[in-house]
Motif scaffolding. Structure first.
Motif, PDB file in Angstrom:
ATOM      1  N   GLN A  83     -58.345 -34.404 -53.306  1.00 61.07           N
ATOM      2  CA  GLN A  83     -59.007 -35.709 -55.052  1.00 61.07           C
ATOM      3  C   GLN A  83     -60.083 -36.207 -53.948  1.00 61.07           C
ATOM      4  O   GLN A  83     -59.947 -35.616 -52.214  1.00 61.07           O
ATOM      5  N   SER A 127     -61.009 -31.127 -58.989  1.00 55.91           N
ATOM      6  CA  SER A 127     -61.616 -32.252 -59.590  1.00 55.91           C
ATOM      7  C   SER A 127     -62.911 -32.351 -58.909  1.00 55.91           C
ATOM      8  O   SER A 127     -64.081 -32.477 -59.920  1.00 55.91           O
ATOM      9  N   THR A 259     -54.857 -39.170 -70.815  1.00 55.76           N
ATOM     10  CA  THR A 259     -55.803 -39.662 -69.825  1.00 55.76           C
ATOM     11  C   THR A 259     -56.710 -39.682 -69.907  1.00 55.76           C
ATOM     12  O   THR A 259     -57.779 -38.566 -70.105  1.00 55.76           O
ATOM     13  N   GLY A 261     -60.667 -40.171 -67.051  1.00 54.76           N
ATOM     14  CA  GLY A 261     -60.287 -40.062 -65.317  1.00 54.76           C
ATOM     15  C   GLY A 261     -62.268 -39.938 -65.270  1.00 54.76           C
ATOM     16  O   GLY A 261     -61.970 -40.614 -64.278  1.00 54.76           O
ATOM     17  N   GLN A 262     -62.276 -39.482 -65.699  1.00 58.01           N
ATOM     18  CA  GLN A 262     -63.872 -39.580 -65.641  1.00 58.01           C
ATOM     19  C   GLN A 262     -64.864 -40.242 -66.949  1.00 58.01           C
ATOM     20  O   GLN A 262     -64.629 -39.492 -67.852  1.00 58.01           O
ATOM     21  N   THR A 280     -63.654 -37.149 -70.036  1.00 62.66           N
ATOM     22  CA  THR A 280     -62.576 -35.685 -70.037  1.00 62.66           C
ATOM     23  C   THR A 280     -60.987 -37.034 -70.251  1.00 62.66           C
ATOM     24  O   THR A 280     -61.382 -38.091 -70.309  1.00 62.66           O
ATOM     25  N   GLU A 282     -57.721 -35.493 -70.493  1.00 63.68           N
ATOM     26  CA  GLU A 282     -55.801 -34.554 -70.727  1.00 63.68           C
ATOM     27  C   GLU A 282     -55.067 -35.098 -71.082  1.00 63.68           C
ATOM     28  O   GLU A 282     -54.563 -36.991 -70.946  1.00 63.68           O
ATOM     29  N   ARG A 284     -50.767 -34.162 -71.164  1.00 60.90           N
ATOM     30  CA  ARG A 284     -49.081 -33.904 -70.276  1.00 60.90           C
ATOM     31  C   ARG A 284     -48.328 -33.890 -70.959  1.00 60.90           C
ATOM     32  O   ARG A 284     -48.189 -35.424 -71.776  1.00 60.90           O
ATOM     33  N   HIS A 378     -52.656 -38.904 -55.964  1.00 67.63           N
ATOM     34  CA  HIS A 378     -54.149 -38.908 -55.905  1.00 67.63           C
ATOM     35  C   HIS A 378     -54.626 -40.364 -55.777  1.00 67.63           C
ATOM     36  O   HIS A 378     -55.317 -40.332 -56.882  1.00 67.63           O
TER      37      HIS A 378
ATOM     38  N   ALA B 223     -52.575 -38.819 -63.028  1.00 67.73           N
ATOM     39  CA  ALA B 223     -52.007 -38.751 -64.340  1.00 67.73           C
ATOM     40  C   ALA B 223     -51.592 -37.264 -64.811  1.00 67.73           C
ATOM     41  O   ALA B 223     -51.372 -38.044 -66.130  1.00 67.73           O
ATOM     42  N   SER B 269     -62.577 -38.854 -61.706  1.00 70.79           N
ATOM     43  CA  SER B 269     -61.728 -37.082 -61.266  1.00 70.79           C
ATOM     44  C   SER B 269     -60.655 -37.525 -62.945  1.00 70.79           C
ATOM     45  O   SER B 269     -60.035 -38.361 -63.104  1.00 70.79           O
ATOM     46  N   ARG B 270     -60.733 -36.115 -62.894  1.00 72.01           N
ATOM     47  CA  ARG B 270     -60.443 -35.771 -64.320  1.00 72.01           C
ATOM     48  C   ARG B 270     -58.862 -36.241 -64.356  1.00 72.01           C
ATOM     49  O   ARG B 270     -58.211 -36.041 -64.940  1.00 72.01           O
ATOM     50  N   ASN B 271     -58.272 -35.853 -63.464  1.00 70.73           N
ATOM     51  CA  ASN B 271     -57.102 -36.063 -63.192  1.00 70.73           C
ATOM     52  C   ASN B 271     -55.829 -37.374 -62.549  1.00 70.73           C
ATOM     53  O   ASN B 271     -55.530 -37.057 -61.708  1.00 70.73           O
ATOM     54  N   VAL B 272     -56.927 -38.054 -62.549  1.00 69.56           N
ATOM     55  CA  VAL B 272     -56.712 -39.416 -61.620  1.00 69.56           C
ATOM     56  C   VAL B 272     -56.901 -40.777 -62.341  1.00 69.56           C
ATOM     57  O   VAL B 272     -58.008 -40.856 -63.595  1.00 69.56           O
TER      58      VAL B 272
END
Ligand SMILES: NC(=O)NCCC(=O)O
Ligand SMILES: NC(=O)NCCC(=O)O
Lengths: 406, 406
Positions: A83, A127, A259, A261-262, A280, A282, A284, A378, B223, B269-272
């Motif tokens: 990351q 990332s 999330t 994140g960006q 963005t 996401e 889960r 991360h 994330a 960052s998209r997954n953080v």
């Protein structure tokens, strides 16, 4: 047993490449630092007697021959990218853990029936280039090679061009030979194992994921002359989307993650009402039906926000996968290895995506987790203890040995 | 009367420097494009018979001598920098309008008693380097020269270093000679004049402003593995701040403006889960007491949000000024000029900050506004009609003529 000191020393040496001031690592996929890390791995693999090949996605395979070298290999490995402000273990621990297994087999003069391969996957983090695990995805036939090579970073550079630039655009056949069995060793990246004081997580599967990219469009306008009621503020829109995504996460039970994140505001100037703003999302969850529900809630929320604020809106799902179940016999091999070595262990579902999730589509696969301190990943503060690192590699060694019999 | 065609042609030629695809201009302060624009202005000024000097903040003064050249000059001018996605008129119209006045005086062989100076101020927009109007602020003694030269952009480059780099770190004395009277010609950047079909805005003052920079600190985390209730999401915090700022704008009457124009999530960052997120806030209102109230509301809101989400918070006011009242006699000169020329006009308060607001502290000052299409500014679509552009320059010419008598 592996040499835990040697593994730790290799981890620390690798962590110098892209080391951050706060003790973490920033080694984004296909940067010059990633090249340095790759070069070091290749050198070490050759020193351990392996032959090295690189496929068109830049995935590096280090091969230790088997007594019956024509048989499908047993594969170990993970990824070498990090990351932007990542830790020293996420990914690279599984690569160097695999290398340590090879070194330990050398030390003990063990000849396996099947060849053994250690793989270093390209751009797992997702990332710099979305989506995550793109290169194992291409390997497993989930994505076309063209799709993989044409993914772009924020500056518009493609994976293909960056692979050429750093000298890792290889020509080894893609996805061949497929492994007889594959194992990925990784840190848990969550709090469960440490909280329950387990040495080893026997990973039975991975939760489902949905990734999105959205953009709201208003009108950029002077912040000092445009009355509040005449604004079309795309930044305000994204702020509401972030709140909605958080709400959706809370509304779908304790296992749901949601999330943003960006973000990117345009023109991102302090005295301009943002005319455009990208974000963005996401989601889960271990249950795909819940993800369907979260998806519907997102679409509804974004539509409502855009309408309320008179904004244009585009939102697309750029990536998804359904919850994954690993191969029962490979999972069994991990569980048996942990038990035989006397490590405490429990079954666990991975919260993160992993290259193993794609490899699992084309070959029997499982994963080994080790705890990480406070479940933090991360993050530059990501940490594991040396004893955990050794335990994980020992389990990997034993699982691989079981599977490398012909 | 000025030559409206010539003025328009100069505006269009200048607009090619930094022209954007969407018909706007991106000519951020002290970039190579800004240098090109400056060079062109200097060339034109010399061709019009002016001598040129540059002060240590890079402000450029083009001087047309007077019959009694020892007298304090009459000053005209504005700024040559633009927003990142700005228009073709914001700023540069006042610079080239001043130049057109000089050219028109030359055409008609008019010799003024007092010298006349056209100034091109550095970094008015405050977009690349905060705060806005930094260089006229230094000129007027509001800021130290050291403070001015040490302001940094997002990459950490200073105004001082960038001035050296583009060759505009001059050594003319700062703030000398002070003008006898100063006029800034500018587009309104708001909807009032066009809506009321007035040719000219007689600017009586400017509203007050408060600018802030804030940052929230949480913990960056994976994330996919960090449960919603264990997160310290700085991005969510900023989303709530944006909503609160919007609320504060709405709550303080139709004249209040409240804007978050700029954000930066880390690591983005998209997954953080964002561990850190920075934002800017700005408030405007013609009444300083209302700004006090908005300020208090902001501090309370940010504190509450940080506490609710377990985030660290820092918030500082980086810039402010109280509402401004321009010099009655200079305002009168503008009003008389508009009337004499037969233009429809009205008094107006500026929503935007202008270099004239600082110059007003050290010399009698006023401004001339012309309408702009749909009130749009700080946007590539910013537009004015040629007839408006000509009218504004004619008013400037006549106001300057009145004041340049000894
Ligand atoms: N293991 C890991 O962090 N992978 C990155 C993809 C994801 O966000 O799950
Ligand atoms: N005129 C203008 O847009 N100045 C920039 C400073 C401000 O935001 O008011």
């Amino acid at each position: 047993r592996v040499d835990g000191e040697r593994l730790w020393a290799s981890l620390m040496e690798m962590a110098r490449i892209g080391a951050t001031e706060k003790g973490g690592v920033s080694r984004l996929a296909l940067t010059d630092l990633d090249r340095e890390g790759r070069d070091l791995f290749v050198r070490w693999a050759r020193e351990a007697g392996c032959t090295v090949r690189v496929d068109p996605m830049g995935n590096i395979f280090a091969r230790r021959p088997g007594l019956r070298d024509g048989l499908a290999p047993v594969q170990m490995g993970s990824h070498g990218d990090s990351q932007p402000t990542g830790g020293r273990f996420d990914g690279i621990y599984g690569v160097l853990g695999g290398l340590e297994v090879v070194r330990a087999l050398n030390d003990h003069g063990v000849q396996t029936e099947r060849p053994i391969e250690v793989v270093n996957w390209t751009n797992e983090e997702g990332s710099r280039f979305a989506p995550a695990m793109i290169a194992s995805g291409v390997y497993a036939g989930v994505f076309d090679l063209d799709y993989g090579l044409s993914r772009t970073d924020a500056e518009g550079r493609t994976i293909g061009a960056e692979l050429e630039r750093i000298g890792y655009a290889g020509d080894a056949p893609l996805g061949a030979p497929l492994p007889h069995a594959a194992f990925e060793l990784h840190i848990e990246q969550g709090p469960v194992l440490e909280a329950e004081q387990k040495d080893i997580g026997v990973v039975t599967g991975g939760q489902g994921q949905r990734w999105y990219e959205g953009e709201l469009t208003g009108q950029s306008a002077h912040a000092g002359t445009t009355p509040m009621n005449r604004r079309k503020d795309a930044g305000l829109g994204v702020a509401r989307v972030i709140a909605a995504v958080h709400r959706i996460g809370l509304d779908h039970g304790p296992l749901a993650c949601a999330t943003v994140g960006q973000v990117a505001f345009h023109p991102n100037s302090r005295n301009v009402v943002p005319g455009r703003a990208a974000y963005t999302v996401e989601f889960r969850h271990p249950d795909d039906a819940v993800l369907d529900h979260m998806n519907a809630a997102l679409l509804a929320a974004v539509e409502e926000i855009a309408a309320e604020l008179s904004l244009g809106s585009s939102l697309k799902q750029i990536f998804s996968y359904a919850p994954i179940v690993f191969d029962a016999d490979c999972v069994g091999a991990v569980r048996r290895a942990a038990a035989a070595l006397g490590y405490s262990h429990r079954d666990i579902v991975s919260g993160a995506g992993h290259d193993a999730c794609y490899v699992n589509r084309v070959a029997p696969t499982a994963m080994v987790f080790v705890p990480c301190v406070d479940g933090i990943s991360h993050n530059e503060a990501e940490d594991i203890r040396q004893a955990w690192s050794t335990a994980g590699a020992n389990v990997l060694l034993h699982a691989v040995l079981e599977k490398s019999a012909a």
